[in-house]
Write a protein that holds these residues in place. Sequence first.
Motif, PDB file in Angstrom:
ATOM      1  N   ARG A   1      -6.339  -0.265   1.525  1.00 43.99           N
ATOM      2  CA  ARG A   1      -5.636   0.683   0.404  1.00 43.99           C
ATOM      3  C   ARG A   1      -5.001   0.046  -0.666  1.00 43.99           C
ATOM      4  NH1 ARG A   1      -2.555   4.074   5.408  1.00 43.99           N
ATOM      5  NH2 ARG A   1      -4.324   4.530   6.698  1.00 43.99           N
ATOM      6  N   ALA A   2      -4.430  -0.983  -0.482  1.00 39.18           N
ATOM      7  CA  ALA A   2      -3.569  -1.562  -1.579  1.00 39.18           C
ATOM      8  C   ALA A   2      -4.431  -2.096  -2.850  1.00 39.18           C
ATOM      9  CB  ALA A   2      -2.821  -3.017  -0.971  1.00 39.18           C
TER      10      ALA A   2
ATOM     11  N   SER B   1       0.769  -1.093   0.219  1.00 38.89           N
ATOM     12  CA  SER B   1       0.013   0.034   0.005  1.00 38.89           C
ATOM     13  C   SER B   1       1.051   1.402   0.168  1.00 38.89           C
ATOM     14  CB  SER B   1      -0.844  -0.048   1.221  1.00 38.89           C
ATOM     15  OG  SER B   1      -0.187   0.007   2.489  1.00 38.89           O
ATOM     16  N   GLY B   2       2.127   1.094  -0.070  1.00 37.04           N
ATOM     17  CA  GLY B   2       2.970   2.428   0.064  1.00 37.04           C
ATOM     18  C   GLY B   2       3.351   2.829  -1.371  1.00 37.04           C
ATOM     19  N   PHE B   3       4.195   3.855  -1.345  1.00 33.12           N
ATOM     20  CA  PHE B   3       4.565   4.652  -2.531  1.00 33.12           C
ATOM     21  C   PHE B   3       5.181   3.729  -3.709  1.00 33.12           C
ATOM     22  CE2 PHE B   3       8.156   6.909  -4.584  1.00 33.12           C
ATOM     23  CZ  PHE B   3       7.481   7.791  -5.629  1.00 33.12           C
ATOM     24  N   LEU B   4       6.151   2.774  -3.274  1.00 31.41           N
ATOM     25  CA  LEU B   4       6.860   1.968  -4.222  1.00 31.41           C
ATOM     26  C   LEU B   4       5.969   0.701  -4.096  1.00 31.41           C
ATOM     27  CD1 LEU B   4       9.143   0.820  -5.882  1.00 31.41           C
ATOM     28  CD2 LEU B   4      10.223   0.205  -4.077  1.00 31.41           C
ATOM     29  N   GLY B   5       5.414   0.203  -3.231  1.00 27.16           N
ATOM     30  CA  GLY B   5       4.602  -0.921  -3.092  1.00 27.16           C
ATOM     31  C   GLY B   5       3.565  -1.037  -3.980  1.00 27.16           C
ATOM     32  N   ARG B   6       2.484   0.097  -4.185  1.00 23.28           N
ATOM     33  CA  ARG B   6       1.503  -0.013  -5.215  1.00 23.28           C
ATOM     34  C   ARG B   6       1.854  -0.210  -6.419  1.00 23.28           C
ATOM     35  NH1 ARG B   6       0.667   4.852  -2.308  1.00 23.28           N
ATOM     36  NH2 ARG B   6       0.815   5.870  -4.327  1.00 23.28           N
ATOM     37  N   ARG B   7       3.259   0.400  -6.896  1.00 29.42           N
ATOM     38  CA  ARG B   7       3.521   0.254  -8.244  1.00 29.42           C
ATOM     39  C   ARG B   7       4.036  -1.194  -8.658  1.00 29.42           C
ATOM     40  NH1 ARG B   7       3.541   5.854  -6.322  1.00 29.42           N
ATOM     41  NH2 ARG B   7       3.366   7.333  -8.287  1.00 29.42           N
ATOM     42  N   ILE B   8       4.866  -1.772  -7.497  1.00 31.10           N
ATOM     43  CA  ILE B   8       5.185  -2.958  -7.596  1.00 31.10           C
ATOM     44  C   ILE B   8       4.088  -4.011  -7.727  1.00 31.10           C
ATOM     45  CG2 ILE B   8       6.610  -4.859  -6.458  1.00 31.10           C
ATOM     46  CD1 ILE B   8       8.025  -2.865  -4.990  1.00 31.10           C
ATOM     47  N   VAL B   9       2.918  -3.861  -6.995  1.00 33.40           N
ATOM     48  CA  VAL B   9       1.827  -4.550  -7.255  1.00 33.40           C
ATOM     49  C   VAL B   9       1.127  -4.463  -8.781  1.00 33.40           C
ATOM     50  CG1 VAL B   9      -0.681  -4.872  -6.669  1.00 33.40           C
ATOM     51  CG2 VAL B   9       1.214  -4.615  -4.953  1.00 33.40           C
ATOM     52  N   LYS B  10       1.067  -3.278  -9.123  1.00 36.08           N
ATOM     53  CA  LYS B  10       0.451  -2.964 -10.567  1.00 36.08           C
ATOM     54  C   LYS B  10       1.579  -3.522 -11.356  1.00 36.08           C
ATOM     55  CE  LYS B  10       1.486   1.056 -12.494  1.00 36.08           C
ATOM     56  NZ  LYS B  10       1.731   2.363 -12.791  1.00 36.08           N
TER      57      LYS B  10
ATOM     58  N   VAL C   1      11.750   1.393 -11.338  1.00 41.21           N
ATOM     59  CA  VAL C   1      12.221   0.440 -10.187  1.00 41.21           C
ATOM     60  C   VAL C   1      11.118  -0.582 -10.064  1.00 41.21           C
ATOM     61  CG1 VAL C   1      12.638   0.528  -7.630  1.00 41.21           C
ATOM     62  CG2 VAL C   1      13.619   2.243  -8.891  1.00 41.21           C
ATOM     63  N   ALA C   2       9.837  -0.229 -10.085  1.00 33.76           N
ATOM     64  CA  ALA C   2       8.851  -1.107  -9.822  1.00 33.76           C
ATOM     65  C   ALA C   2       8.706  -2.156 -11.098  1.00 33.76           C
ATOM     66  CB  ALA C   2       7.295  -0.475  -9.870  1.00 33.76           C
ATOM     67  N   GLU C   3       8.980  -2.040 -12.110  1.00 33.55           N
ATOM     68  CA  GLU C   3       9.035  -2.758 -13.379  1.00 33.55           C
ATOM     69  C   GLU C   3      10.197  -3.752 -13.164  1.00 33.55           C
ATOM     70  OE1 GLU C   3       8.630  -4.699 -16.759  1.00 33.55           O
ATOM     71  OE2 GLU C   3       7.133  -3.881 -15.528  1.00 33.55           O
ATOM     72  N   ALA C   4      11.345  -3.125 -12.629  1.00 33.32           N
ATOM     73  CA  ALA C   4      12.531  -4.128 -12.685  1.00 33.32           C
ATOM     74  C   ALA C   4      12.185  -5.048 -11.503  1.00 33.32           C
ATOM     75  CB  ALA C   4      13.593  -2.937 -12.261  1.00 33.32           C
ATOM     76  N   ILE C   5      11.753  -4.651 -10.565  1.00 30.60           N
ATOM     77  CA  ILE C   5      11.359  -5.724  -9.538  1.00 30.60           C
ATOM     78  C   ILE C   5      10.364  -6.673  -9.919  1.00 30.60           C
ATOM     79  CG2 ILE C   5      10.175  -6.192  -7.062  1.00 30.60           C
ATOM     80  CD1 ILE C   5      11.491  -3.030  -6.295  1.00 30.60           C
ATOM     81  N   ALA C   6       9.323  -6.308 -10.702  1.00 27.43           N
ATOM     82  CA  ALA C   6       8.475  -7.096 -11.333  1.00 27.43           C
ATOM     83  C   ALA C   6       9.206  -8.454 -12.068  1.00 27.43           C
ATOM     84  CB  ALA C   6       7.453  -6.541 -12.090  1.00 27.43           C
ATOM     85  N   ARG C   7      10.108  -7.728 -12.961  1.00 26.85           N
ATOM     86  CA  ARG C   7      10.914  -8.871 -13.729  1.00 26.85           C
ATOM     87  C   ARG C   7      11.870  -9.833 -13.242  1.00 26.85           C
ATOM     88  NH1 ARG C   7      12.533  -4.932 -19.333  1.00 26.85           N
ATOM     89  NH2 ARG C   7      10.617  -3.954 -19.413  1.00 26.85           N
ATOM     90  N   ILE C   8      12.384  -9.055 -12.041  1.00 27.18           N
ATOM     91  CA  ILE C   8      12.960  -9.978 -11.132  1.00 27.18           C
ATOM     92  C   ILE C   8      12.217 -11.175 -10.601  1.00 27.18           C
ATOM     93  CG2 ILE C   8      14.472 -10.346  -8.960  1.00 27.18           C
ATOM     94  CD1 ILE C   8      15.623  -7.515  -9.525  1.00 27.18           C
ATOM     95  N   ALA C   9      10.967 -10.747  -9.990  1.00 25.46           N
ATOM     96  CA  ALA C   9      10.023 -11.646  -9.513  1.00 25.46           C
ATOM     97  C   ALA C   9       9.235 -12.471 -10.433  1.00 25.46           C
ATOM     98  CB  ALA C   9       8.960 -10.841  -8.964  1.00 25.46           C
ATOM     99  N   SER C  10       9.321 -12.222 -11.720  1.00 23.20           N
ATOM    100  CA  SER C  10       8.528 -13.032 -12.736  1.00 23.20           C
ATOM    101  C   SER C  10       9.702 -13.981 -13.514  1.00 23.20           C
ATOM    102  CB  SER C  10       7.698 -12.104 -13.608  1.00 23.20           C
ATOM    103  OG  SER C  10       8.628 -11.204 -14.238  1.00 23.20           O
ATOM    104  N   ALA C  11      10.817 -13.637 -13.678  1.00 22.92           N
ATOM    105  CA  ALA C  11      11.987 -14.268 -14.636  1.00 22.92           C
ATOM    106  C   ALA C  11      13.109 -14.949 -13.541  1.00 22.92           C
ATOM    107  CB  ALA C  11      12.277 -13.528 -15.492  1.00 22.92           C
ATOM    108  N   GLY C  12      13.228 -14.229 -12.487  1.00 23.56           N
ATOM    109  CA  GLY C  12      14.464 -14.659 -11.712  1.00 23.56           C
ATOM    110  C   GLY C  12      15.490 -13.725 -12.136  1.00 23.56           C
ATOM    111  N   ALA C  13      16.717 -13.953 -11.426  1.00 19.33           N
ATOM    112  CA  ALA C  13      17.833 -12.973 -11.927  1.00 19.33           C
ATOM    113  C   ALA C  13      19.002 -13.859 -11.185  1.00 19.33           C
ATOM    114  CB  ALA C  13      17.801 -11.628 -11.376  1.00 19.33           C
ATOM    115  N   ASP C  14      20.110 -13.746 -11.989  1.00 23.16           N
ATOM    116  CA  ASP C  14      21.164 -14.477 -11.591  1.00 23.16           C
ATOM    117  C   ASP C  14      21.973 -13.701 -10.677  1.00 23.16           C
ATOM    118  OD1 ASP C  14      21.017 -16.566 -13.164  1.00 23.16           O
ATOM    119  OD2 ASP C  14      22.293 -15.390 -14.980  1.00 23.16           O
ATOM    120  N   ALA C  15      21.682 -12.300 -10.712  1.00 16.85           N
ATOM    121  CA  ALA C  15      22.553 -11.581  -9.618  1.00 16.85           C
ATOM    122  C   ALA C  15      21.864 -11.568  -8.403  1.00 16.85           C
ATOM    123  CB  ALA C  15      22.521  -9.984 -10.210  1.00 16.85           C
ATOM    124  N   ARG C  16      22.496 -11.108  -7.116  1.00 14.12           N
ATOM    125  CA  ARG C  16      21.803 -11.187  -5.884  1.00 14.12           C
ATOM    126  C   ARG C  16      21.687  -9.558  -5.368  1.00 14.12           C
ATOM    127  NH1 ARG C  16      18.601 -15.185  -6.644  1.00 14.12           N
ATOM    128  NH2 ARG C  16      19.667 -17.059  -6.675  1.00 14.12           N
TER     129      ARG C  16
END
Length: 290
Positions: A32-33, A5-14, A185-200
Amino acid sequence: MFGGSGFLGRRIVKHLLNHGLVVRSASRHPGRAGRKQAHHELFSAVKADILDRSQIAAAVSDASTVVNAVSLYSEHGGVTFERVHVEAASQLADAARRAGAERYIQISGIGSDSRSRSSYIKARGQGEEAVDVGFPGATIVRPAVMTGRDDAFLTTITRLLRILPAYPLFGNGDTRLQPASVEDVAEAIARIASAGADARLFEFGGPRVYTYRDLVLEVARLLGIRTRLVPVPFVFWHALATFGEFVPGVPLTRNQVELMQIDNVADTRLPGLRDLGIEPHDIDQVLRSA
């Protein structure tokens, strides 16, 4: 998704929903979310306090990926930086591992340092270390200061430029910043969540590095405003922020002042937005969309 429900979190959900993922948003205020979220058939919101072990265990049940975007900017009572950024993050990471989650993504911030004298910056760094113990192989994401329609950074600069005859700088305005679009930033996190990433470990910054002074001047230019810049010593800002934390509605905290004393620039040795196929947006594009 904790902190949905936060500033970044709402965008990540979207963005997670746009990737076709089933999203469960966990927060103290689940109502709110869910506002204005598309793909409602893939979305649900549950009440969960990240400080409550039993609630977080229930929230992460059957989740393949857990994202923690919970952040605290001002301490109050027993809700401290250590309690939220270290202890709660560690508990959530451990709960995600026990629930069999495949990925855990911790949202931290550029400049996080477990050895810092700043309690806020130190807690963010210790939180990264605690999460890595609770969920070995966790992904740490460090965004630069983020900009967007309802941010607390660019909109504040814009508002002050419009109402003040002279703009007060943090110190001499020499701190280097690399503002990142919250949508990127939200789109990047969504890509990591959906496809994974080698980097940590990722650090996300925008396409340009500014000094704070140059950033203010650039915003003024884009808005067509003439302004005069006035350097203000950090000792004054610390005093103002200390006083302001006891006055409701004052939009300045000591940790914000402390962050403005260190450069907020992504490490070029670490993967960033472009490594995930995202061309970062500059502040002029953010201002036009606001």
